[in-house]
Design an enzyme around this catalytic site. Structure first.
Site, PDB file in Angstrom:
ATOM      1  N   PRO A 261     -46.913  36.939 -23.673  1.00  0.00           N
ATOM      2  CA  PRO A 261     -45.861  36.564 -24.628  1.00  0.00           C
ATOM      3  C   PRO A 261     -45.777  37.542 -25.780  1.00  0.00           C
ATOM      4  O   PRO A 261     -46.791  37.902 -26.391  1.00  0.00           O
ATOM      5  CB  PRO A 261     -46.303  35.177 -25.089  1.00  0.00           C
ATOM      6  CG  PRO A 261     -47.072  34.634 -23.936  1.00  0.00           C
ATOM      7  CD  PRO A 261     -47.780  35.815 -23.336  1.00  0.00           C
ATOM      8  N   CYS A 262     -44.560  37.982 -26.075  1.00  0.00           N
ATOM      9  CA  CYS A 262     -44.393  39.090 -27.017  1.00  0.00           C
ATOM     10  C   CYS A 262     -44.058  38.624 -28.429  1.00  0.00           C
ATOM     11  O   CYS A 262     -44.026  39.434 -29.353  1.00  0.00           O
ATOM     12  CB  CYS A 262     -43.300  40.027 -26.520  1.00  0.00           C
ATOM     13  SG  CYS A 262     -41.685  39.242 -26.341  1.00  0.00           S
ATOM     14  N   GLN A 263     -43.803  37.322 -28.636  1.00  0.00           N
ATOM     15  CA  GLN A 263     -43.366  36.895 -29.964  1.00  0.00           C
ATOM     16  C   GLN A 263     -44.400  37.181 -31.040  1.00  0.00           C
ATOM     17  O   GLN A 263     -44.065  37.399 -32.206  1.00  0.00           O
ATOM     18  CB  GLN A 263     -43.038  35.392 -29.961  1.00  0.00           C
ATOM     19  CG  GLN A 263     -41.841  35.042 -29.095  1.00  0.00           C
ATOM     20  CD  GLN A 263     -42.238  34.672 -27.680  1.00  0.00           C
ATOM     21  OE1 GLN A 263     -43.254  35.158 -27.159  1.00  0.00           O
ATOM     22  NE2 GLN A 263     -41.453  33.842 -27.035  1.00  0.00           N
TER      23      GLN A 263
ATOM     24  N   PHE B  73     -45.960  39.778 -31.533  1.00  0.00           N
ATOM     25  CA  PHE B  73     -45.860  41.155 -32.001  1.00  0.00           C
ATOM     26  C   PHE B  73     -44.435  41.552 -32.371  1.00  0.00           C
ATOM     27  O   PHE B  73     -44.202  42.665 -32.807  1.00  0.00           O
ATOM     28  CB  PHE B  73     -46.373  42.111 -30.917  1.00  0.00           C
ATOM     29  CG  PHE B  73     -47.751  41.774 -30.440  1.00  0.00           C
ATOM     30  CD1 PHE B  73     -48.836  41.916 -31.284  1.00  0.00           C
ATOM     31  CD2 PHE B  73     -47.962  41.306 -29.168  1.00  0.00           C
ATOM     32  CE1 PHE B  73     -50.115  41.600 -30.854  1.00  0.00           C
ATOM     33  CE2 PHE B  73     -49.241  40.988 -28.725  1.00  0.00           C
ATOM     34  CZ  PHE B  73     -50.318  41.134 -29.578  1.00  0.00           C
TER      35      PHE B  73
END
Length: 404
Positions: free
Chosen positions: A93-95, A97
């Site tokens: 999950p990229c949220q 960063f």
């Protein structure tokens, strides 16, 4: 005299991969299109899980990676306890960063899943591992200090609060597990995608040596001898004009869209209408190019977002007075038209908007296959992989370690 017996060459062994944080399987489709077999997928999102089950009903599907041991994952994938694994791929999950979020980095619970994935790489010991994430990973700190606690009269940032601390921690963990790592910020348009989508891709090799960067197949400039970027018009060729599913713009915004042509945005409205159309955003800083944005026919599309009708990130059809449809989204992310996307319309937009373009997955697969065959990749010196500088592992490390 007997005819000579024709010798049958042995078929090369199938390259096998495990997929984590699979979403609606854009990366996995790219791997499969180049001949890599995906043995297992995983995701916790209910809509994504239904999408995977619809399209790959016989594929083992795991949930939260924190709930599984390395031996349990091997068993689920049908691998023997000692069988060598070729490849692990995943986009944690990229949220945590994302520059649009709170930038909690590895303090964020989703950031911790990132470290869990690295631990699984260390335990499963694939020959290669691929980690995909957003550009914000390049600058995210290991520990985030709120902005109101920074500045004059306050303690200086410590090393863990400096830009790039999260990626440094990730690299240290991978190196400690014996993996050599190369990375860059890659624009998917350079690999045949009809979309300007930039993502960080970490390429990890168990032999401890950094892998080459991905080999581009397209370029925005003619000086590298590659075909030009693919366009929206090319991506939508043959797409039926009817039967599309899309959200709508409110009438108060449509009145302005009717004044815009393909490739234009709010700055192309008559000057006297711009403050009225933009409201308070007119006086805010930044380029604001996502407001009232019609995409262009003869360029790649902008990065697809998880909702095409949010005021600051509009993705409107070049000519029709509506946002892009989910069918158009799928073409821009290179999914087959018959690839089913489960869930509500907003859940479908979110899944496809978060996906890895299939062409980027294919480029990753080609690099891995070339390494397994001992082939040397085509190198394009000084190739503009993205619009940013210092995004490869060498220049990024030099710039990051030079920070005060």
């Amino acid at each position: 005299m007997k005819a000579p017996v024709r010798q049958t060459l042995p078929q090369p062994p199938t390259v096998k991969a495990l997929s984590f944080f699979s979403g609606c399987m854009g990366l996995d489709l790219g791997l499969e299109q180049e001949g890599i077999e995906v043995l297992l997928a995983s995701d916790i999102d209910p809509a994504a899980r239904r999408t995977i089950a619809l399209n790959r009903p016989h594929l083992p599907l795991l949930g939260d990676v924190r709930d599984y041991s390395a031996p349990g994952i091997r068993e689920a994938a049908g691998l023997d306890p000692t069988e060598d694994l070729d490849l692990m791929v995943g986009g944690p999950p990229c949220q945590a960063f994302s520059s649009a979020g709170k930038r909690q980095g590895l303090q964020d619970d989703r950031g911790n899943v990132f470290l869990t994935f690295i631990d699984l790489i260390a335990q499963l010991r694939p020959k290669f591992a691929v980690i995909e994430n957003v550009r914000g990973l390049l600058s995210a700190p290991l520990h985030h200090r709120p902005h109101h606690l920074r500045g004059e009269g306050l303690p200086p940032l410590n090393p863990e609060e400096q830009r790039g601390g999260a990626l440094l921690c990730i690299l240290q963990r991978l190196n400690a597990a014996g993996y050599g790592v190369s990375f860059n910020l890659y624009n998917a348009a350079n690999f045949g995608s009809p979309q300007k989508r930039e993502r960080v891709v970490l390429l990890c090799s168990r032999d401890g040596r950094p892998l080459p960067h991905l080999t581009p197949t397209h370029c925005s400039r003619p000086d590298h001898g590659l075909p030009p970027w693919r366009t929206v018009r090319q991506a939508w060729a043959g797409l039926p004009p009817d039967g599309h599913h899309f959200v709508t713009f409110p009438e108060k915004r449509l009145r302005y869209y009717r004044l815009l042509k393909p490739g234009q945005n709010w700055r192309d409205l008559p000057p006297d209408l711009q403050p009225q159309a933009m409201g308070a955003s007119y006086y805010a800083g930044g380029g604001k190019t996502g407001f009232y944005r019609r995409i262009a026919w003869d360029q790649p599309s902008p990065t697809l977002v998880t909702h095409p009708a949010m005021p600051a990130t509009d993705l409107a059809h070049p000519e029709a007075d509506r946002p892009l449809s989910i069918e158009e989204y799928k073409r821009l992310q290179e999914f087959p038209d018959d690839w089913a996307i489960a869930g509500t319309l907003l859940q479908q937009y979110r899944q496809v908007g978060n996906a890895v373009p299939c062409s980027l997955g294919r480029a990753i697969a080609r690099l891995i296959l070339a390494q397994l065959r001992g082939e040397e990749p085509q190198i394009y010196p000084d190739f503009p992989y993205s619009r940013y500088r210092n995004t490869d592992e060498v220049s990024w490390m030099s710039a990051t370690l030079a920070l005060p």
